[in-house]
Write a protein that holds these residues in place. Structure first.
Motif, PDB file in Angstrom:
ATOM      1  N   ALA A 239       0.853  -1.195   0.000  1.00  0.00           N
ATOM      2  CA  ALA A 239       0.000   0.000   0.000  1.00  0.00           C
ATOM      3  C   ALA A 239       0.884   1.238   0.000  1.00  0.00           C
ATOM      4  O   ALA A 239       0.969   1.994   0.969  1.00  0.00           O
ATOM      5  N   ARG A 240       1.541   1.459  -1.126  1.00  0.00           N
ATOM      6  CA  ARG A 240       2.438   2.588  -1.301  1.00  0.00           C
ATOM      7  C   ARG A 240       1.880   3.514  -2.385  1.00  0.00           C
ATOM      8  O   ARG A 240       0.856   3.226  -2.999  1.00  0.00           O
ATOM      9  N   ALA A 241       2.579   4.601  -2.653  1.00  0.00           N
ATOM     10  CA  ALA A 241       2.089   5.555  -3.655  1.00  0.00           C
ATOM     11  C   ALA A 241       1.984   4.916  -5.033  1.00  0.00           C
ATOM     12  O   ALA A 241       1.123   5.282  -5.842  1.00  0.00           O
ATOM     13  N   THR A 242       2.860   3.979  -5.333  1.00  0.00           N
ATOM     14  CA  THR A 242       2.816   3.229  -6.586  1.00  0.00           C
ATOM     15  C   THR A 242       2.713   1.738  -6.257  1.00  0.00           C
ATOM     16  O   THR A 242       3.034   1.334  -5.134  1.00  0.00           O
ATOM     17  N   PRO A 243       2.280   0.893  -7.200  1.00  0.00           N
ATOM     18  CA  PRO A 243       2.056  -0.525  -6.906  1.00  0.00           C
ATOM     19  C   PRO A 243       3.349  -1.323  -6.821  1.00  0.00           C
ATOM     20  O   PRO A 243       3.650  -2.167  -7.664  1.00  0.00           O
ATOM     21  N   THR A 244       4.110  -1.055  -5.770  1.00  0.00           N
ATOM     22  CA  THR A 244       5.372  -1.763  -5.563  1.00  0.00           C
ATOM     23  C   THR A 244       5.110  -3.159  -5.017  1.00  0.00           C
ATOM     24  O   THR A 244       4.094  -3.418  -4.357  1.00  0.00           O
ATOM     25  N   VAL A 245       6.065  -4.046  -5.277  1.00  0.00           N
ATOM     26  CA  VAL A 245       5.952  -5.452  -4.898  1.00  0.00           C
ATOM     27  C   VAL A 245       7.171  -5.839  -4.074  1.00  0.00           C
ATOM     28  O   VAL A 245       8.298  -5.410  -4.357  1.00  0.00           O
ATOM     29  N   SER A 246       6.953  -6.660  -3.054  1.00  0.00           N
ATOM     30  CA  SER A 246       8.066  -7.237  -2.301  1.00  0.00           C
ATOM     31  C   SER A 246       8.700  -8.303  -3.188  1.00  0.00           C
ATOM     32  O   SER A 246       8.151  -9.400  -3.344  1.00  0.00           O
ATOM     33  N   THR A 247       9.845  -7.969  -3.773  1.00  0.00           N
ATOM     34  CA  THR A 247      10.392  -8.698  -4.917  1.00  0.00           C
ATOM     35  C   THR A 247      11.707  -9.395  -4.592  1.00  0.00           C
ATOM     36  O   THR A 247      12.640  -8.754  -4.107  1.00  0.00           O
ATOM     37  N   PRO A 248      11.819 -10.697  -4.886  1.00  0.00           N
ATOM     38  CA  PRO A 248      13.116 -11.352  -4.729  1.00  0.00           C
ATOM     39  C   PRO A 248      14.159 -10.728  -5.658  1.00  0.00           C
ATOM     40  O   PRO A 248      13.852 -10.402  -6.817  1.00  0.00           O
ATOM     41  N   VAL A 249      15.357 -10.550  -5.148  1.00  0.00           N
ATOM     42  CA  VAL A 249      16.447  -9.990  -5.950  1.00  0.00           C
ATOM     43  C   VAL A 249      17.681 -10.866  -5.777  1.00  0.00           C
ATOM     44  O   VAL A 249      17.783 -11.659  -4.841  1.00  0.00           O
ATOM     45  N   TRP A 251      21.852 -11.485  -5.303  1.00  0.00           N
ATOM     46  CA  TRP A 251      22.926 -10.838  -4.546  1.00  0.00           C
ATOM     47  C   TRP A 251      23.784  -9.962  -5.458  1.00  0.00           C
ATOM     48  O   TRP A 251      24.364  -8.974  -5.001  1.00  0.00           O
ATOM     49  N   ASP A 252      23.847 -10.278  -6.737  1.00  0.00           N
ATOM     50  CA  ASP A 252      24.547  -9.395  -7.675  1.00  0.00           C
ATOM     51  C   ASP A 252      23.838  -8.058  -7.790  1.00  0.00           C
ATOM     52  O   ASP A 252      24.488  -7.004  -7.883  1.00  0.00           O
ATOM     53  N   GLU A 253      22.511  -8.082  -7.780  1.00  0.00           N
ATOM     54  CA  GLU A 253      21.753  -6.821  -7.822  1.00  0.00           C
ATOM     55  C   GLU A 253      21.989  -6.019  -6.552  1.00  0.00           C
ATOM     56  O   GLU A 253      22.093  -4.786  -6.599  1.00  0.00           O
ATOM     57  N   VAL A 254      22.070  -6.697  -5.429  1.00  0.00           N
ATOM     58  CA  VAL A 254      22.357  -6.007  -4.166  1.00  0.00           C
ATOM     59  C   VAL A 254      23.740  -5.367  -4.218  1.00  0.00           C
ATOM     60  O   VAL A 254      23.924  -4.201  -3.851  1.00  0.00           O
ATOM     61  N   ALA A 255      24.729  -6.123  -4.690  1.00  0.00           N
ATOM     62  CA  ALA A 255      26.100  -5.612  -4.758  1.00  0.00           C
ATOM     63  C   ALA A 255      26.221  -4.435  -5.717  1.00  0.00           C
ATOM     64  O   ALA A 255      27.033  -3.531  -5.503  1.00  0.00           O
ATOM     65  N   GLY A 256      25.401  -4.428  -6.772  1.00  0.00           N
ATOM     66  CA  GLY A 256      25.502  -3.379  -7.791  1.00  0.00           C
ATOM     67  C   GLY A 256      24.593  -2.196  -7.590  1.00  0.00           C
ATOM     68  O   GLY A 256      24.555  -1.291  -8.430  1.00  0.00           O
ATOM     69  N   CYS A 257      23.861  -2.164  -6.473  1.00  0.00           N
ATOM     70  CA  CYS A 257      22.881  -1.090  -6.257  1.00  0.00           C
ATOM     71  C   CYS A 257      23.571   0.205  -5.833  1.00  0.00           C
ATOM     72  O   CYS A 257      24.231   0.259  -4.787  1.00  0.00           O
ATOM     73  N   THR A 258      23.425   1.229  -6.646  1.00  0.00           N
ATOM     74  CA  THR A 258      23.984   2.551  -6.326  1.00  0.00           C
ATOM     75  C   THR A 258      22.917   3.631  -6.238  1.00  0.00           C
ATOM     76  O   THR A 258      23.195   4.740  -5.789  1.00  0.00           O
ATOM     77  N   GLU A 259      21.684   3.313  -6.680  1.00  0.00           N
ATOM     78  CA  GLU A 259      20.572   4.257  -6.629  1.00  0.00           C
ATOM     79  C   GLU A 259      19.336   3.527  -6.127  1.00  0.00           C
ATOM     80  O   GLU A 259      19.095   2.374  -6.514  1.00  0.00           O
ATOM     81  N   PRO A 260      18.506   4.171  -5.286  1.00  0.00           N
ATOM     82  CA  PRO A 260      17.328   3.488  -4.731  1.00  0.00           C
ATOM     83  C   PRO A 260      16.398   2.910  -5.791  1.00  0.00           C
ATOM     84  O   PRO A 260      15.849   1.815  -5.609  1.00  0.00           O
ATOM     85  N   GLY A 261      16.235   3.605  -6.906  1.00  0.00           N
ATOM     86  CA  GLY A 261      15.323   3.140  -7.933  1.00  0.00           C
ATOM     87  C   GLY A 261      15.703   1.813  -8.560  1.00  0.00           C
ATOM     88  O   GLY A 261      14.866   1.145  -9.173  1.00  0.00           O
ATOM     89  N   GLN A 262      16.970   1.417  -8.410  1.00  0.00           N
ATOM     90  CA  GLN A 262      17.400   0.149  -8.994  1.00  0.00           C
ATOM     91  C   GLN A 262      16.740  -1.048  -8.321  1.00  0.00           C
ATOM     92  O   GLN A 262      16.648  -2.116  -8.930  1.00  0.00           O
ATOM     93  N   LEU A 263      16.287  -0.883  -7.096  1.00  0.00           N
ATOM     94  CA  LEU A 263      15.648  -1.977  -6.377  1.00  0.00           C
ATOM     95  C   LEU A 263      14.205  -1.635  -6.009  1.00  0.00           C
ATOM     96  O   LEU A 263      13.719  -1.985  -4.933  1.00  0.00           O
ATOM     97  N   THR A 264      13.535  -0.950  -6.919  1.00  0.00           N
ATOM     98  CA  THR A 264      12.107  -0.691  -6.792  1.00  0.00           C
ATOM     99  C   THR A 264      11.414  -1.341  -7.972  1.00  0.00           C
ATOM    100  O   THR A 264      11.751  -1.061  -9.127  1.00  0.00           O
ATOM    101  N   PHE A 265      10.468  -2.233  -7.691  1.00  0.00           N
ATOM    102  CA  PHE A 265       9.809  -2.987  -8.755  1.00  0.00           C
ATOM    103  C   PHE A 265       8.299  -2.873  -8.618  1.00  0.00           C
ATOM    104  O   PHE A 265       7.746  -3.042  -7.527  1.00  0.00           O
ATOM    105  N   LEU A 266       7.638  -2.579  -9.750  1.00  0.00           N
ATOM    106  CA  LEU A 266       6.183  -2.457  -9.795  1.00  0.00           C
ATOM    107  C   LEU A 266       5.564  -3.762 -10.292  1.00  0.00           C
ATOM    108  O   LEU A 266       6.253  -4.627 -10.847  1.00  0.00           O
ATOM    109  N   LEU A 267       4.248  -3.874 -10.118  1.00  0.00           N
ATOM    110  CA  LEU A 267       3.581  -5.147 -10.421  1.00  0.00           C
ATOM    111  C   LEU A 267       3.763  -5.585 -11.870  1.00  0.00           C
ATOM    112  O   LEU A 267       3.820  -6.786 -12.149  1.00  0.00           O
ATOM    113  N   ASP A 268       3.897  -4.633 -12.811  1.00  0.00           N
ATOM    114  CA  ASP A 268       4.015  -5.032 -14.211  1.00  0.00           C
ATOM    115  C   ASP A 268       5.436  -5.466 -14.585  1.00  0.00           C
ATOM    116  O   ASP A 268       5.680  -5.870 -15.722  1.00  0.00           O
ATOM    117  N   GLU A 269       6.372  -5.426 -13.633  1.00  0.00           N
ATOM    118  CA  GLU A 269       7.742  -5.876 -13.887  1.00  0.00           C
ATOM    119  C   GLU A 269       8.005  -7.297 -13.384  1.00  0.00           C
ATOM    120  O   GLU A 269       9.034  -7.893 -13.716  1.00  0.00           O
TER     121      GLU A 269
END
Length: 301
Positions: A239-249, A251-269
């Protein structure tokens, strides 16, 4: 008149399908229901035999929101439930979402799905361990990633495997499969590691809930391992401003995250990510991946 649909032989009345729930993206209730049905094959195994708590937001994230653990009034008789011990208020009955029809019924209520770390067959005996990493501004999920990597390595030193997902809000969840263990012991172990992380990572993290201590730090919430606590289920919409999903990611994505938007996923993704990665949290469903929680719960200061 509300349309009637039949799901696995169950008749369901689906309401207000054109209602916009997320104004920022124009996402309708019908699209939310479509997401839940097309993700059900991944979502349902993670819900199986776990009593579900609902955060309901029938008018969207900007409307009224209320949290409920009891079976909602008017629930169909075929929706399964189980008795759950509540330490203060006595036992209660909570919903089990065991099949597609039950999931669609719940999605029609517009809900976040939250579950404990144990199943109805063994109340209070955790089969997984959770760390909720919550950043206090100006910290973001980027700082959460650094804390997550430290925790992953620390868990590995104790022979435990960690799987990571976005919370669907601001932070990350680490989930660890363990052999069935009393929740008070998993909580004590998780606290030990949270305190160790605070000592090792200096000003980056805190294990203390006091909000005055949290700005600019990652709060490592170990308390969700308590028997009475719940965590947002993997793949649930938030229940956020956009339809975000609790999404499995990964560990490479975690290691490469430099901006918050890189680990924000919406339902259509999510469908595309599942096609690429499968269910990254599927190993949590395998008893063979579970390991014993270390004994000797240390409590460093």
């Amino acid at each position: 008149m509300s349309p009637i649909t039949v799901v696995e032989g169950r008749r369901l009345s689906l309401t207000n399908l054109d209602k916009v729930l997320y104004p920022g993206t124009g996402t309708t209730k019908g699209e939310v229901l479509h997401y839940c049905t097309t993700t059900a094959d991944a979502l349902l195994p993670h819900l199986h035999d776990r009593p579900v708590s609902f955060l309901r937001y029938p008018d969207g994230p900007d409307g009224q929101r209320f949290f409920t653990k009891n079976v909602p009034p008017g629930a169909p008789s075929w929706v399964k439930s189980c008795e759950v011990p509540h330490s203060r208020s006595g036992p209660a009955r909570q919903v089990l979402l065991q099949d597609l029809a039950s999931l669609v019924w719940a999605a029609n209520l517009v809900v976040e799905l939250h579950t404990p770390q144990w199943t109805c067959g063994a109340p209070g005996m955790a089969d997984r361990l959770v760390f909720d990493l919550d950043p206090g501004a100006p910290a973001t999920v980027v700082e959460c990633c650094a804390a997550a990597r430290w925790l992953r390595d620390r868990l590995a030193a104790d022979g435990l495997d960690a799987y990571v997902k976005t919370s669907g809000s601001k932070g990350l969840h680490l989930v660890v499969p363990v052999e069935p263990t009393p929740a008070d012991r998993t909580t004590a172990y998780a606290r030990t590691l949270a305190v160790e992380a605070g000592a090792a990572l200096g000003d980056l993290v805190t294990h203390k809930m006091t909000r005055a201590l949290r700005p600019g730090k990652v709060f490592i919430d170990f308390s969700q391992n308590a028997a009475a606590k719940t965590t947002a289920t993997v793949y649930t919409l938030r229940a956020r401003a956009t339809p975000t999903v609790s999404t499995p990611v990964t560990w490479d994505e975690v290691a490469g995250c430099t901006e918050p938007g890189q680990l924000t996923f919406l339902l259509d993704e999510i469908a595309g990510r599942r096609e690429r990665y499968g269910d990254l949290h599927a190993p949590l469903l395998s008893p063979a991946r579970a390991r014993p929680v270390p004994r000797g719960d240390r409590r460093p200061v």
